[in-house]
Design a protein around this motif. Structure first.
Motif, mmCIF file in Angstrom:
data_model
loop_
_atom_site.group_PDB
_atom_site.id
_atom_site.type_symbol
_atom_site.label_atom_id
_atom_site.label_comp_id
_atom_site.label_asym_id
_atom_site.label_seq_id
_atom_site.Cartn_x
_atom_site.Cartn_y
_atom_site.Cartn_z
ATOM 1 N N UNK A 175 3.390 14.605 -11.336
ATOM 2 C CA UNK A 175 4.194 14.595 -12.797
ATOM 3 C C UNK A 175 3.184 14.382 -14.023
ATOM 4 N N UNK A 176 1.896 14.255 -13.824
ATOM 5 C CA UNK A 176 1.070 13.992 -14.817
ATOM 6 C C UNK A 176 1.510 13.200 -15.876
ATOM 7 N N UNK A 177 1.865 11.823 -15.109
ATOM 8 C CA UNK A 177 2.215 10.693 -16.113
ATOM 9 C C UNK A 177 1.269 9.566 -15.643
ATOM 10 N N UNK A 178 1.197 8.715 -16.706
ATOM 11 C CA UNK A 178 0.240 7.583 -16.639
ATOM 12 C C UNK A 178 0.560 6.541 -15.619
ATOM 13 N N UNK A 179 -0.339 5.956 -14.880
ATOM 14 C CA UNK A 179 0.144 5.204 -13.593
ATOM 15 C C UNK A 179 -0.434 3.643 -14.068
ATOM 16 N N UNK A 180 0.432 2.649 -13.767
ATOM 17 C CA UNK A 180 -0.228 1.316 -13.777
ATOM 18 C C UNK A 180 0.194 0.664 -12.307
ATOM 19 N N UNK A 181 -0.499 0.113 -11.929
ATOM 20 C CA UNK A 181 -0.414 -0.397 -10.470
ATOM 21 C C UNK A 181 -0.405 -1.997 -10.290
ATOM 22 N N UNK A 182 0.447 -2.458 -9.613
ATOM 23 C CA UNK A 182 0.658 -3.955 -9.563
ATOM 24 C C UNK A 182 0.947 -4.336 -7.931
ATOM 25 N N UNK A 183 -0.364 -4.551 -7.427
ATOM 26 C CA UNK A 183 -0.154 -4.958 -5.881
ATOM 27 C C UNK A 183 0.373 -6.338 -5.763
ATOM 28 N N UNK A 184 1.468 -6.455 -4.723
ATOM 29 C CA UNK A 184 1.908 -7.863 -4.464
ATOM 30 C C UNK A 184 1.534 -8.294 -3.401
ATOM 31 N N UNK A 185 0.750 -7.636 -2.429
ATOM 32 C CA UNK A 185 -0.049 -8.171 -1.328
ATOM 33 C C UNK A 185 -1.503 -7.911 -1.550
ATOM 34 N N UNK A 186 -2.047 -8.577 -0.370
ATOM 35 C CA UNK A 186 -3.451 -8.277 -0.392
ATOM 36 C C UNK A 186 -3.801 -7.722 1.004
ATOM 37 N N UNK A 187 -2.962 -6.637 1.454
ATOM 38 C CA UNK A 187 -3.225 -6.293 2.734
ATOM 39 C C UNK A 187 -4.196 -4.817 2.609
ATOM 40 N N UNK A 188 -4.720 -4.262 1.376
ATOM 41 C CA UNK A 188 -5.260 -3.107 1.283
ATOM 42 C C UNK A 188 -5.803 -2.920 -0.061
ATOM 43 N N UNK A 189 -6.488 -1.513 -0.051
ATOM 44 C CA UNK A 189 -7.120 -1.189 -1.488
ATOM 45 C C UNK A 189 -6.319 -0.168 -2.150
ATOM 46 N N UNK A 190 -5.241 0.053 -1.828
ATOM 47 C CA UNK A 190 -4.511 1.253 -2.278
ATOM 48 C C UNK A 190 -4.288 1.489 -3.750
ATOM 49 N N UNK A 191 -4.146 0.116 -4.359
ATOM 50 C CA UNK A 191 -4.112 0.011 -5.865
ATOM 51 C C UNK A 191 -5.277 0.472 -6.599
ATOM 52 N N UNK A 192 -6.468 0.748 -5.917
ATOM 53 C CA UNK A 192 -7.534 0.778 -6.704
ATOM 54 C C UNK A 192 -8.137 2.240 -6.293
ATOM 55 N N UNK A 193 -7.646 2.981 -5.328
ATOM 56 C CA UNK A 193 -8.235 4.061 -5.000
ATOM 57 C C UNK A 193 -7.589 5.378 -5.431
ATOM 58 N N UNK A 194 -8.443 6.575 -5.198
ATOM 59 C CA UNK A 194 -7.925 7.768 -5.655
ATOM 60 C C UNK A 194 -7.797 8.629 -4.300
ATOM 61 N N UNK A 195 -7.052 7.737 -3.238
ATOM 62 C CA UNK A 195 -6.663 8.468 -1.971
ATOM 63 C C UNK A 195 -5.285 7.889 -1.601
ATOM 64 N N UNK A 245 0.875 -1.415 0.092
ATOM 65 C CA UNK A 245 0.273 -0.057 -0.001
ATOM 66 C C UNK A 245 0.655 1.257 0.045
ATOM 67 N N UNK A 246 1.893 1.192 0.784
ATOM 68 C CA UNK A 246 2.758 2.483 0.879
ATOM 69 C C UNK A 246 3.612 2.803 -0.414
ATOM 70 N N UNK A 247 3.792 1.731 -1.124
ATOM 71 C CA UNK A 247 4.672 1.928 -2.346
ATOM 72 C C UNK A 247 3.716 2.424 -3.266
ATOM 73 N N UNK A 248 2.551 1.809 -3.463
ATOM 74 C CA UNK A 248 1.589 2.225 -4.333
ATOM 75 C C UNK A 248 1.163 3.597 -4.086
ATOM 76 N N UNK A 249 0.903 3.894 -2.887
ATOM 77 C CA UNK A 249 0.429 5.519 -2.382
ATOM 78 C C UNK A 249 1.558 6.258 -3.080
ATOM 79 N N UNK A 250 2.843 6.002 -2.681
ATOM 80 C CA UNK A 250 3.999 6.662 -3.234
ATOM 81 C C UNK A 250 4.061 7.113 -4.674
ATOM 82 N N UNK A 251 3.572 6.019 -5.448
ATOM 83 C CA UNK A 251 3.863 6.188 -7.043
ATOM 84 C C UNK A 251 2.620 6.868 -7.382
ATOM 85 N N UNK A 252 1.520 6.792 -6.496
ATOM 86 C CA UNK A 252 0.120 7.462 -7.029
ATOM 87 C C UNK A 252 0.490 9.181 -6.945
ATOM 88 N N UNK A 253 1.189 9.399 -5.889
ATOM 89 C CA UNK A 253 1.597 10.767 -5.708
ATOM 90 C C UNK A 253 2.645 11.361 -6.642
#
Length: 296
Positions: free
Chosen positions: A40-60, A27-35
């Motif tokens: 930077x206004x760059x496209x983002x693709x997310x690959x969650x490697x754990x099932x501990x949170x919903x960060x890879x899907x959210x806009x927060x 989650x923290x890696x995904x959130x950092x990359x979302x930020x």
């Protein structure tokens, strides 16, 4: 996930030259990359490697201070796509899926509780209704999913729980958050967690582990004692905490927890009947009930 870490990546020449940002990890890696992708206004693709949170899907993004205490929320754009590979998640640490179940247990009770006084428009109404499918799969498949993770196997139970944790709760988050108009994404269970980040023992425990205890506090506050007892039994069976003794937090730390909790977005958007005194009392009451339940 700190602004400092994100800004360091933004300043990195390799990142500046990149066409696409890939967020890979927890989650923290995904959130950092979302930020980073949002700034930077760059496209983002997310690959969650754990099932501990919903960060890879959210806009927060949940942002922390460098000492690990909660800082604030950041609201980025959604990723272009989220790729979920359950083979990778089955091979991830057991404790993270276990904590993910604890975190996801909060979605229904928090969305329903935080929205109970409001007349909801279409999108948040849909989000709150969707939250009502988040609890039962965890209770039905949770134990078997954890066993599958322990055995590094992909099973139907594991898939159902992973999809619940990442997708179902993530969609609820997106539908129930529209700042500054409304925020039904989380409530008192997460107030317990954010309060714990300023206690001595709080940093020794996982986010979802503490949120699972926060769920019991919220249900105690809301007077939904049958549901609290049902989830408390489930928590006990899989080892999630049911009282503060189990996470090393003492009742004389509740004051500082409340002081931290009242700085959160959850507190700002709480139902009108929630007071500091009542919030502290529900933690005290759950600690008492949990101690007795654990002794049975």
């Amino acid at each position: 996930s700190t602004y400092e870490n994100g800004d360091a990546l933004i300043a990195n020449e390799i990142v500046q030259k990149a066409d696409i940002i890939f967020g890979v990890g927890g989650g923290r890696a995904c959130d950092t990359c979302k930020y980073v992708a949002n700034e930077m206004d760059k496209p983002l693709f997310v690959f969650p490697t754990v099932g501990s949170n919903c960060a890879s899907v959210t806009a927060i993004c949940v942002m922390y201070h460098s000492d690990g205490s909660f800082r604030d929320y950041y609201y980025p754009k959604l990723a272009e796509h989220t790729f979920i590979n359950t083979k990778i998640i089955a091979d991830s640490p057991y404790e993270l899926l276990w904590a993910g179940i604890g975190d996801a247990l909060s979605k229904e009770c928090e969305a329903v509780f935080s929205s109970k006084e409001d007349e909801l428009s279409h999108t948040p109404l849909m989000g709150v209704q969707l939250s009502k499918i988040c609890t039962e799969p965890l209770l039905a498949y949770g134990k078997d999913a954890l066993q599958a993770c322990k055995e590094k196997k992909v099973t139907n139970a594991l898939e159902q729980v992973v999809l619940d944790i990442i997708v179902s709760t993530g969609l609820v988050s997106n539908m129930t958050t529209q700042m500054p108009d409304y925020y039904y994404n989380s409530s008192l269970a997460h107030c317990v967690y954010y309060g714990s980040t300023v206690t001595e023992a709080g940093h020794k425990h996982l986010h979802g582990e503490i949120v699972a205890l926060g769920v019991l506090c919220l249900l105690t506050y809301d007077g939904k004692l049958d549901e609290r007892d049902r989830i408390m039994q489930f928590n006990k069976e899989i080892g999630l905490p049911i009282c503060f003794d189990e996470i090393g937090i003492k009742e004389d730390e509740f004051d500082v927890m409340v002081e931290k909790a009242i700085t959160s977005t959850e507190w700002k958007f709480r139902p009108k009947d929630v007071t500091r005194e009542k919030f502290m009392q529900c933690m005290i009451e759950q600690n008492k009930v949990g101690r007795a339940f654990r002794a049975e």
